[in-house]
Design a protein around this motif. Structure first.
Motif, PDB file in Angstrom:
ATOM      1  N   GLY A 149       0.767  -1.241   0.000  1.00  0.00           N
ATOM      2  CA  GLY A 149       0.000   0.000   0.000  1.00  0.00           C
ATOM      3  C   GLY A 149       0.795   1.286   0.000  1.00  0.00           C
ATOM      4  O   GLY A 149       0.216   2.376  -0.121  1.00  0.00           O
ATOM      5  N   PHE A 150       2.107   1.229   0.128  1.00  0.00           N
ATOM      6  CA  PHE A 150       2.917   2.447   0.069  1.00  0.00           C
ATOM      7  C   PHE A 150       2.962   2.932  -1.382  1.00  0.00           C
ATOM      8  O   PHE A 150       3.037   2.137  -2.318  1.00  0.00           O
ATOM      9  CB  PHE A 150       4.352   2.168   0.551  1.00  0.00           C
ATOM     10  CG  PHE A 150       4.447   1.895   2.021  1.00  0.00           C
ATOM     11  CD1 PHE A 150       4.624   2.919   2.931  1.00  0.00           C
ATOM     12  CD2 PHE A 150       4.359   0.585   2.507  1.00  0.00           C
ATOM     13  CE1 PHE A 150       4.715   2.675   4.295  1.00  0.00           C
ATOM     14  CE2 PHE A 150       4.448   0.321   3.870  1.00  0.00           C
ATOM     15  CZ  PHE A 150       4.625   1.371   4.761  1.00  0.00           C
ATOM     16  N   LYS A 177      -2.840   4.535   1.924  1.00  0.00           N
ATOM     17  CA  LYS A 177      -3.431   3.280   1.449  1.00  0.00           C
ATOM     18  C   LYS A 177      -2.723   2.047   2.023  1.00  0.00           C
ATOM     19  O   LYS A 177      -3.019   0.917   1.642  1.00  0.00           O
ATOM     20  CB  LYS A 177      -3.395   3.233  -0.078  1.00  0.00           C
ATOM     21  CG  LYS A 177      -4.285   4.278  -0.745  1.00  0.00           C
ATOM     22  CD  LYS A 177      -4.236   4.151  -2.252  1.00  0.00           C
ATOM     23  CE  LYS A 177      -5.109   5.218  -2.923  1.00  0.00           C
ATOM     24  NZ  LYS A 177      -5.043   5.145  -4.402  1.00  0.00           N
ATOM     25  N   VAL A 178      -1.801   2.283   2.937  1.00  0.00           N
ATOM     26  CA  VAL A 178      -1.059   1.170   3.541  1.00  0.00           C
ATOM     27  C   VAL A 178      -1.997   0.291   4.365  1.00  0.00           C
ATOM     28  O   VAL A 178      -2.895   0.794   5.058  1.00  0.00           O
ATOM     29  CB  VAL A 178       0.077   1.708   4.439  1.00  0.00           C
ATOM     30  CG1 VAL A 178       0.744   0.573   5.209  1.00  0.00           C
ATOM     31  CG2 VAL A 178       1.110   2.447   3.598  1.00  0.00           C
ATOM     32  N   LEU A 179      -1.810  -1.022   4.284  1.00  0.00           N
ATOM     33  CA  LEU A 179      -2.631  -1.947   5.059  1.00  0.00           C
ATOM     34  C   LEU A 179      -2.610  -1.566   6.541  1.00  0.00           C
ATOM     35  O   LEU A 179      -1.543  -1.470   7.150  1.00  0.00           O
ATOM     36  CB  LEU A 179      -2.093  -3.375   4.918  1.00  0.00           C
ATOM     37  CG  LEU A 179      -2.338  -4.116   3.606  1.00  0.00           C
ATOM     38  CD1 LEU A 179      -1.656  -5.481   3.647  1.00  0.00           C
ATOM     39  CD2 LEU A 179      -3.822  -4.292   3.356  1.00  0.00           C
ATOM     40  N   LYS A 180      -3.770  -1.372   7.100  1.00  0.00           N
ATOM     41  CA  LYS A 180      -3.860  -0.958   8.508  1.00  0.00           C
ATOM     42  C   LYS A 180      -3.297  -2.018   9.448  1.00  0.00           C
ATOM     43  O   LYS A 180      -2.741  -1.713  10.504  1.00  0.00           O
ATOM     44  CB  LYS A 180      -5.317  -0.645   8.868  1.00  0.00           C
ATOM     45  CG  LYS A 180      -5.874   0.599   8.179  1.00  0.00           C
ATOM     46  CD  LYS A 180      -7.295   0.865   8.598  1.00  0.00           C
ATOM     47  CE  LYS A 180      -7.836   2.164   7.988  1.00  0.00           C
ATOM     48  NZ  LYS A 180      -7.838   2.149   6.516  1.00  0.00           N
TER      49      LYS A 180
END
Length: 380
Positions: A149-150, A177-180
């Motif tokens: 997601g970066f 948008k990085v995976l939480k």
């Protein structure tokens, strides 16, 4: 008597656990003892197999993007109870996945590694052990990070290509948008090199040539790494470019510590800690270790020496077994191995020696004789 077995795989023949079980059989034929078997690897090839077999895990196969963009099937280990994934980056982005005639470090990507991690996260994994040897990439790990997601953007706000070529064009980074779930994850990276990200001792100059980096490419790629480090420092507020191991796997080491808050550890130290070997050594009398070939390189810190050094902390006697033993293996005695033995019982071809059933029979027979001797000495 308590005996702990922690032997590396005899590559091409017996896995770590298969060898361990054969050794246990040989011991119990000779003497009554408590025997503990531990999986052993050094963080490289065979690590996934050792953990899956040793801890009753399972293999997960997932279709990911290969180093040059073609789909490949990558396999990793999954330990459901501890929510742990055991991965080798080479399974997704390894140099062995590339035809030697098609090596292209400007275009090779680690994207598949990120896809593998993402798959494990979806399955509930929050603990990761990742071996990063044998890469085909020189992309600084931006491929892996992009899959998580970066976003790495150029001066026009467009995504750069997630490969070595794209490094020079990064001007900004977005993380929305990085995976939480990444915040809940802990990454331990098995890394046995100390190279920085860039410079004459960095990823490109030292490891690049084996991946296809030409003299013309070196400066371009190395400058790209410098730019990547500069932008990372600005946006991530950290600076690990000169950290030992940052240059591992084409800069994947740098990506892991800068973006995933990972720790880089020598492979054998990481594995010994993960299998909790020290706890079993505290009251052990003997330790059996070894690998396929025992030689001078073994003495330089490979898995059996890691076991031996830990065993000596508790005054355990250390015996090593191997398929073949070279003259310079005597150096291993200086590093904590009290005695070592070849398991070969007769002169045979290499093919016969590596046959699974022959190797198993040989290791049982050799161990049985060693412990018959130990029993005789103890009875006197």
């Amino acid at each position: 008597m308590k005996v702990v077995i922690a032997i590396d795989s005899l590559k091409g023949s017996l896995s770590s656990i298969e060898a361990g079980k054969a050794i246990k059989e040989g011991i119990l034929r000779a003497i009554n003892a408590e025997v503990v078997i531990k999986p052993l690897a050094d963080g490289g090839e065979g690590t996934t197999e050792a953990f899956v077999e040793g801890f009753g895990g399972e293999y997960i196969s997932v279709d990911v993007t290969g180093p040059l963009g073609k789909p490949v099937k990558a396999t990793y280990g999954y330990l459901k109870e501890s929510k742990t994934a055991i991965m080798e980056m080479a399974a997704a982005s390894g140099i062995t996945l590339v035809d030697p005639r098609e090596k292209n470090p400007m275009k090779a990507t680690s994207y598949g590694v990120g896809e593998m991690i993402k798959d494990a996260i979806k399955k509930g994994c929050r603990q990761f052990i990742l071996g990063i040897g044998g890469s085909a990439t020189n992309d600084g790990g931006i491929g892996m990070l992009a899959a998580l997601g970066f976003e790495f953007l150029d001066s026009k706000g467009k995504a750069v290509s997630y490969d070595g070529e794209g490094l020079a064009h990064i001007t900004s980074i977005k993380t929305d948008k990085v995976l939480k779930e990444l915040r809940e994850c802990k990454f331990k990276i098995a890394c046995d090199v100390n190279n920085p990200l860039y410079g004459p001792n960095g990823a490109t100059y030292v490891f690049g040539p084996q991946k296809g980096v030409t003299n013309e490419m070196k400066e371009i790629l190395d400058n790209g790494m410098k730019n990547y480090a500069k932008v990372t420092k600005l946006f991530m507020k950290n600076d690990y470019a000169k950290e030992p191991g940052a240059g591992a796997a084409g800069g994947l080491g740098f990506a892991c510590i800068s973006y995933l808050n990972a720790t880089l550890e020598p492979g054998i130290s990481l594995i010994l800690d993960a299998i909790n070997l020290e706890n079993d050594l505290k009251d052990a009398d003997y330790v059996i270790t070894g690998e396929g070939r025992l030689d001078y390189q073994t003495s330089m810190g490979k898995a059996p020496i890691g076991v031996a050094k830990l065993a000596k902390k508790y005054n355990c006697k250390v015996i090593a077994l191997a398929g073949s033993v070279t003259k310079d293996a005597i150096k291993c005695n200086e590093e904590g191995i009290d005695a070592y033995f070849s398991i070969l019982t007769q002169v045979v071809s290499l093919k016969e020696a590596m046959d699974k059933e022959i190797a198993r029979s040989n290791i049982i027979q050799t161990t049985e004789q060693i412990f018959k001797l130990i029993k005789t000495i103890k009875e006197k």
